[in-house]
Design a protein around this motif. Structure first.
Motif, short mmCIF file in Angstrom:
data_model
loop_
_atom_site.label_atom_id
_atom_site.label_comp_id
_atom_site.label_asym_id
_atom_site.label_seq_id
_atom_site.Cartn_x
_atom_site.Cartn_y
_atom_site.Cartn_z
N TYR A 199 0.82 -1.21 0.00
CA TYR A 199 0.00 0.00 0.00
C TYR A 199 0.86 1.26 0.00
O TYR A 199 0.46 2.31 -0.53
N LYS A 205 -0.11 0.84 -4.86
CA LYS A 205 -1.16 1.21 -3.91
C LYS A 205 -2.56 0.89 -4.43
O LYS A 205 -3.41 0.37 -3.69
N ASN A 206 -2.83 1.20 -5.68
CA ASN A 206 -4.17 1.04 -6.22
C ASN A 206 -4.40 -0.30 -6.92
O ASN A 206 -5.42 -0.50 -7.56
N ASN A 292 -13.29 0.82 -2.98
CA ASN A 292 -13.89 1.73 -3.95
C ASN A 292 -15.33 2.07 -3.62
O ASN A 292 -15.99 2.77 -4.38
#
Length: 293
Positions: A199, A205-206, A292
């Protein structure tokens, strides 16, 4: 010819002395994928078998015992004749037996009423039942005496007799995020928050542990290699023990902070390594989309 045989209906008729373990046996058969029917009126049995053959059912277990009382003779005759009259139905008669001493003890422990208990003693009822069931026992394909078997041991015996060994245990591997709570159905929980966290790497991270770059980052660390080796060694030692206990499923949950990176990668790794065991392995990532939302 082999394909035709596989499409036949396998009917296991479970009978035997009251208190000898029929309930445990039927529950074990149900766990093995058998559609179980208990105490069905004899006039409905033939119709039920016709429906089963027309549907996707190919494994059925039917309990036949003296709870049917006045219908028992009809049910007994039906059970003994089905094997001879219908070549599309493979019939196996399973008979559970126990000595009078053990049956009396079990009835006293459970305080249940014997189905034939009238004005006489419990022992009289047991002897009467044993006499009525003689013809079924003589025709039985499998007779199990449960005097010295506890519930776990009887389940294992049923699994050994009627189960396909490789399908006896289903392993559910789940990754999760601690921030969303522990899985309520977990049997084994492993916390991997001590591993380096992707992360904090901007380009990772994404992404998730399903992406190769994240997977490689997590799995390549020396601490991860050591952890996976030790965790797998433990699992491969204890999984056979769960099978011996008669378990049909084992839920192994692996958690990190958000359930996106480390736990996902480790779950994928462990699932792949466990695929060589005689078990069904299913992988699920509970929280992988939650960031999300």
């Amino acid at each position: 010819m082999e394909e035709e045989q596989d499409n036949n209906l396998h009917l296991i008729t479970v009978s035997g002395m009251s208190g000898a373990g029929k309930t445990t046996a039927v529950q074990a058969l149900e766990d093995l994928g058998y559609f179980t029917v208990d105490n069905l009126p004899p006039k409905l049995v033939t119709k039920f078998l016709e429906i089963a053959q027309q549907s996707d059912l190919n494994k059925v277990a039917l309990v036949v015992d003296l709870r049917s009382k006045k219908f028992f003779d009809d049910l007994k005759d039906m059970m003994l004749s089905t094997r001879q009259e219908d070549g599309n139905v493979k019939v196996t008669i399973l008979y559970l037996d126990a000595s009078n001493q053990y049956l009396v003890t079990r009835y006293k422990q459970t305080r249940r009423k014997h189905p034939l208990l009238g004005n006489g003693s419990l022992l009289d009822a047991i002897n009467q039942e044993r006499e009525k069931l003689t013809s079924i026992k003589q025709k039985a394909d499998v007779v199990i005496n449960t005097d010295n078997l506890n519930t776990k041991q009887l389940r294992k015996r049923i699994f050994d007799l009627f189960g396909e060994q490789q399908n006896n245990l289903r392993i559910e591997l789940m990754s999760f995020g601690y921030k969303y709570g522990l899985p309520v159905d977990a049997d084994i929980v492993m916390d991997v928050r001590f591993l380096p966290n992707p992360y904090y790497i901007d380009e990772l991270k994404n992404l998730t542990g399903l992406d190769q770059s994240v997977y490689d980052y997590v799995i390549s660390k020396s601490i991860t290699v050591e952890f996976c080796n030790n965790f797998l060694s433990m699992l491969k030692k204890i999984i056979p023990k769960f099978r011996e206990e008669g378990r049909t499923s084992l839920n192994i949950c692996i958690g990190c902070t958000g359930g996106q990176h480390r736990s996902v990668a480790i779950t994928e790794k462990i699932g792949h390594e466990l695929s060589d065991l005689d078990c069904l392995v299913n992988i699920n990532h509970r929280d992988i989309e939650k960031r999300n939302r």
